[in-house]
Design an enzyme around this catalytic site. Structure first.
Site, short mmCIF file in Angstrom:
data_model
loop_
_atom_site.label_atom_id
_atom_site.label_comp_id
_atom_site.label_asym_id
_atom_site.label_seq_id
_atom_site.Cartn_x
_atom_site.Cartn_y
_atom_site.Cartn_z
N GLY A 111 2.10 -8.79 -14.65
CA GLY A 111 2.87 -8.69 -16.11
C GLY A 111 2.10 -7.41 -16.80
O GLY A 111 2.70 -7.00 -17.82
N GLU A 114 3.56 -4.58 -15.47
CA GLU A 114 4.72 -4.48 -16.15
C GLU A 114 4.87 -4.06 -17.49
O GLU A 114 5.56 -3.26 -18.14
CB GLU A 114 5.31 -5.98 -15.92
CG GLU A 114 5.93 -5.84 -14.39
CD GLU A 114 6.31 -7.46 -14.22
OE1 GLU A 114 5.33 -8.33 -14.51
OE2 GLU A 114 7.31 -7.65 -13.46
N GLU A 134 2.09 -10.28 -7.07
CA GLU A 134 2.81 -11.50 -7.02
C GLU A 134 3.12 -12.10 -5.73
O GLU A 134 3.18 -13.36 -5.62
CB GLU A 134 4.26 -11.61 -7.81
CG GLU A 134 4.21 -11.27 -9.36
CD GLU A 134 3.86 -10.12 -9.83
OE1 GLU A 134 3.52 -8.96 -9.00
OE2 GLU A 134 3.96 -9.71 -10.95
#
Ligand code: COA
Length: 262
Positions: A111, A114, A134
């Site tokens: 994240g 991201e 991930e």
């Protein structure tokens, strides 16, 4: 709401948002995501703010991912809600009419990578590390990573990075187009402020419409070229156009703070 995991400051029209959970390498808890949403609302709505920097607290991490401890026992429905909330926020950052830069000061994983990728561009400290790990956790990126990594680095590179889950350093990230600049940790914020200052001295209307036009090329079912013409034509009906062209013809610097920009 009292903010517990983020810090903000405003100086010379630049808001700096610092994700502040250094003991957890600034991992994004759901509460942190809510706090970032509030700050993004402020960036959109506060006229005093002309642009923003997002960074992490300490010297080790930008953001080491979504908070993995919160995933335990999640159902698919909860996962869907988490992904939707995250994507909604990151989409708002990407579509912000005011420029938002990621100043990446260490690990930008999952994240965190991201979050950096939804910003308009990225400046990295020498120790920055990027990755979407991930696959190691048995999940898929959920905050836009499968899409934006391919946009920034190309499909084949995104496939390799996301399928191996490996981390890359700042040099490699720059070589594949993920970051624009690498500077020392000490220079990271001053350097980002210098670029932002240059951008916020330009026509805010033109900046907003340029961001909108570039983003349009990545939107499903939207013709980016047509969106560019729409924004181009609308520019001619603005105070900023009048000021910018008058200043050029009068051989002076434009002052876009004078009037309303649109
Ligand atoms: N979620 C929750 N906690 C996290 C975290 C995350 N994404 N990333 C780091 N932390 C926590 C660690 O659990 C540890 O907490 P503790 O001291 O209470 O045990 C603390 O932050 C420090 O991390 P640590 O692993 O001890 O640091 P390190 O220098 O040995 O390793 C990393 C750094 C980034 C390699 C390692 O923390 C890591 O792999 N983090 C997860 C990255 C990830 O998979 N992110 C994607 C999530 S979708």
């Amino acid at each position: 709401m009292e903010r517990k995991s983020t810090l903000t400051s405003i100086k010379n029209g630049i808001l700096t948002l610092t994700i502040n959970r250094p003991e957890k390498l600034n991992a994004l808890s759901q509460a942190t995501v809510l706090e970032i949403s509030e700050v993004v609302d402020e960036i959109y709505n506060n006229d005093e703010i002309k642009g923003a920097i997002i960074t992490g607290s300490g010297e080790k991490a930008f953001v080491a991912g979504a908070d993995i401890s919160e995933f335990v026992g999640f159902t698919p429905a909860e996962g869907k809600m988490l992904g939707e909330r995250g994507q909604f926020l990151f989409d708002r950052i990407e579509r912000s009419p005011k420029v938002i830069i990621a100043a990446v000061n260490g690990f930008a994983l999952g994240g965190g990578c991201e979050l950096a990728m939804c910003c308009h561009f990225r400046v990295a400290a020498e120790n920055a590390m990027f990755g979407q790990p991930e696959v190691n956790l048995g999940i898929v990126p959920g905050y836009g990573g499968t899409q934006r990594m391919a946009q920034h680095t190309g499909k084949g590179m995104a496939m390799e990075l996301l399928l191996t889950g490996s981390m890359i350093d700042a040099e490699r990230a720059k070589s594949i187009g993920l970051v624009n600049h690498i500077v020392t940790q000490e220079e990271l914020i001053p350097f980002s402020e210098t670029i932002l200052s240059r951008i916020i001295s330009k026509s805010p209307m033109a900046v907003a419409k340029t961001i909108k036009s570039i983003n349009a090329g990545y939107d499903d079912g939207v013709d980016g070229y047509k969106e560019e013409i729409k924004n181009f034509s609308e520019s001619f009906d603005t105070g900023d156009f009048l000021e910018g062209t008058s200043a050029f013809l009068e051989k002076r610097k434009p002052d876009f703070t004078k009037g309303k920009s649109n």
